[in-house]
Design a protein around this motif. Structure first.
Motif, PDB file in Angstrom:
ATOM      1  N   LEU A 146     -64.700   7.534  -0.588  1.00 48.79           N
ATOM      2  CA  LEU A 146     -65.149   8.923  -0.545  1.00 48.79           C
ATOM      3  C   LEU A 146     -64.026   9.863  -0.986  1.00 48.79           C
ATOM      4  N   ASN A 147     -64.420  10.991  -1.567  1.00 44.83           N
ATOM      5  CA  ASN A 147     -63.444  11.975  -2.014  1.00 44.83           C
ATOM      6  C   ASN A 147     -64.049  13.367  -1.900  1.00 44.83           C
ATOM      7  N   GLY A 150     -65.369  12.427   9.870  1.00 43.09           N
ATOM      8  CA  GLY A 150     -63.914  12.354   9.882  1.00 43.09           C
ATOM      9  C   GLY A 150     -63.352  12.513  11.285  1.00 43.09           C
ATOM     10  N   ARG A 151     -63.835  13.523  12.013  1.00 41.68           N
ATOM     11  CA  ARG A 151     -63.411  13.750  13.396  1.00 41.68           C
ATOM     12  C   ARG A 151     -64.549  13.339  14.326  1.00 41.68           C
ATOM     13  N   TYR A 152     -64.795  12.054  14.374  1.00 38.54           N
ATOM     14  CA  TYR A 152     -65.929  11.529  15.132  1.00 38.54           C
ATOM     15  C   TYR A 152     -65.818  11.830  16.622  1.00 38.54           C
ATOM     16  N   PHE A 195     -57.842   2.846  11.683  1.00 42.78           N
ATOM     17  CA  PHE A 195     -56.953   3.252  10.596  1.00 42.78           C
ATOM     18  C   PHE A 195     -57.466   4.436   9.770  1.00 42.78           C
ATOM     19  N   GLY A 196     -58.630   4.954  10.080  1.00 45.03           N
ATOM     20  CA  GLY A 196     -59.142   6.122   9.374  1.00 45.03           C
ATOM     21  C   GLY A 196     -60.165   5.780   8.317  1.00 45.03           C
ATOM     22  N   ILE A 197     -60.946   6.784   7.935  1.00 46.87           N
ATOM     23  CA  ILE A 197     -62.035   6.565   6.994  1.00 46.87           C
ATOM     24  C   ILE A 197     -61.524   6.209   5.600  1.00 46.87           C
ATOM     25  N   PHE A 235     -69.461  -4.739  11.819  1.00 42.96           N
ATOM     26  CA  PHE A 235     -68.895  -4.030  12.957  1.00 42.96           C
ATOM     27  C   PHE A 235     -67.383  -4.241  13.068  1.00 42.96           C
ATOM     28  N   SER A 236     -66.907  -5.344  12.555  1.00 44.10           N
ATOM     29  CA  SER A 236     -65.448  -5.551  12.517  1.00 44.10           C
ATOM     30  C   SER A 236     -64.795  -4.545  11.575  1.00 44.10           C
ATOM     31  N   ILE A 237     -65.437  -4.291  10.430  1.00 39.51           N
ATOM     32  CA  ILE A 237     -64.917  -3.301   9.478  1.00 39.51           C
ATOM     33  C   ILE A 237     -65.027  -1.896  10.064  1.00 39.51           C
ATOM     34  N   ILE A 238     -66.094  -1.641  10.819  1.00 37.67           N
ATOM     35  CA  ILE A 238     -66.234  -0.342  11.482  1.00 37.67           C
ATOM     36  C   ILE A 238     -65.087  -0.125  12.470  1.00 37.67           C
ATOM     37  N   ALA A 239     -64.741  -1.165  13.221  1.00 38.19           N
ATOM     38  CA  ALA A 239     -63.616  -1.064  14.156  1.00 38.19           C
ATOM     39  C   ALA A 239     -62.323  -0.755  13.406  1.00 38.19           C
ATOM     40  N   TYR A 240     -62.145  -1.402  12.249  1.00 37.82           N
ATOM     41  CA  TYR A 240     -60.963  -1.149  11.415  1.00 37.82           C
ATOM     42  C   TYR A 240     -60.944   0.300  10.940  1.00 37.82           C
TER      43      TYR A 240
END
Length: 378
Positions: free
Chosen positions: A44-45, A110-112, A36-38, A27-32
């Motif tokens: 992903l590309n 991307g646009r959550y 700062f964006g996906i 969840f810390s990485i999810i917050a990051y």
């Protein structure tokens, strides 16, 4: 008196703290990611817009969540009331699987911040299979929370509300059987749309049926998998006799799946791709081996009363279904020679964190809410 009861044991155990730590990292990485964006956390590309979050957390996670679907179909449609003690833990597994799949979709968007537009009529695309999946999954998640709500009502003493809910619960259950039938098959339909980008080892017009059968198999498999682990971990009376009978349903669905799968490969003349010495071919044989092993285990009726054999067959089926879905959407998906994808460490940690959070929630729920059957408690 309720037929279910909370375990009431100590909550802050070593396993709980271990999985809570992994969940906190995820969840810390999810917050990051949200700050700062996906692109800051994922690989992903444009060639691989769906990575491990969608393929594993959603495609596989919702199939794990079909435990409630499988048990509702068995108990309420096939009228096998003897399996009723397994229903509430199965609904809990479904509840977690679908709720966390929804969370994974939010991380992937991307646009959550515009997710709510899914529910606005002027933005809806009724001809889109992805729209159908999204609406069905959202609706089924709500249905699962309603189906599980009696556990909350019993725990906090709302007996009158519990009785009123019981009168309409059959309608909720009926909808709960319909919705997974729709969206699990539609998950296969989305892969059909990819056309030649999916290897002939998996691309077929029968993908909707195969995805539905694989989801039902995994739903049946998660029940003995979870039940046996709970019996060992919480030192409960073994449910082996009941789980052994349930494995017969698992066996029937498994054989049906393999007959259709092998027949489809034969009729399409796709077996040649399985002997090309490629990663696709290797993963195909891994997948098929995992599906076939439980057939030989469950063919022996004595294994249907053996806890270890039931567990191994369930574990193989869960692994087989996981590999199958990942093969369709990742391994066997080839958007072009200029594209490649391998999940980043952050993507993997988010997925691990999601599943760790599910374990944490499971421990909280079974220890504090009436989930497990009272007659089986020691």
């Amino acid at each position: 008196m309720s037929e279910h009861q909370p375990l009431g044991t100590k909550l802050l155990t070593k396993p709980f703290l271990f999985f809570a730590t992994l969940a906190l990292i995820g969840f810390s990485i999810i917050a990051y990611r949200f700050i700062f964006g996906i692109g800051a956390v994922s690989n992903l590309n444009d060639g691989y817009p769906w990575g491990i979050w969608i393929v594993f957390d959603v495609m596989v996670g919702t199939a794990f969540g079909c435990a409630g679907y499988a048990m509702a179909l068995t108990v309420y449609v096939l009228n096998k009331g003897e399996y009723h003690p397994l229903v509430r833990p199965a609904v809990l597994a479904g509840l977690f699987g679908y709720t966390l799949a929804g969370m994974a979709v939010m991380v992937d968007l991307g646009r959550y911040w515009q997710f709510y537009t899914l529910l606005l009529p002027w933005y809806m695309q009724p001809n889109s299979v992805m729209f159908e999946v999204a609406i069905c999954v959202l609706a089924y998640t709500a249905i699962l929370w309603i189906e599980f709500s009696p556990a909350f009502l019993e725990r906090f003493g709302f007996k009158n509300l519990r009785q009123k809910l019981s009168k309409i619960l059959f309608v909720i259950i009926a909808i709960g059987v319909l919705l997974p039938t729709m969206h699990q098959s539609s998950l296969g339909t989305m892969a059909v749309v990819f056309g030649h980008q999916v290897s002939p080892l998996w691309q077929t017009q029968l993908l909707p049926l195969l995805f539905l059968l694989s989801a039902l198999m995994m739903g049946y498999a998660i029940v003995p998998f979870e039940g046996i682990l709970a019996s060992m971990g919480f030192r409960r009376v073994s449910e082996t006799p009941l789980l052994g009978k349930l494995s017969r349903f698992m066996f029937v669905v498994l054989v049906s799946y393999l007959v259709i799968r092998i027949g489809d490969l034969t009729l399409r003349g796709a077996w040649g791709y399985a002997f090309e010495g490629t990663l696709d071919a290797f993963m195909f044989w891994v997948e098929m081996a995992l599906f076939v092993v439980p057939v030989f285990i469950l063919l022996n009726k004595s294994n249907q009363t053996n806890t270890r054999m039931i567990f191994i067959s369930a574990l193989c089926l869960l692994a087989a279904g996981t590999v199958y879905r990942m093969n369709v959407y990742l391994v066997g998906y080839h958007p072009g020679p200029d594209w490649s994808y391998y999940p980043s460490l952050a993507e993997l940690m988010i997925t691990i964190g999601m599943f760790s959070f599910e374990v944490v929630l499971y421990l909280i729920f079974v220890k504090r809410l009436p989930v497990l059957h009272r007659a089986e408690a020691t």
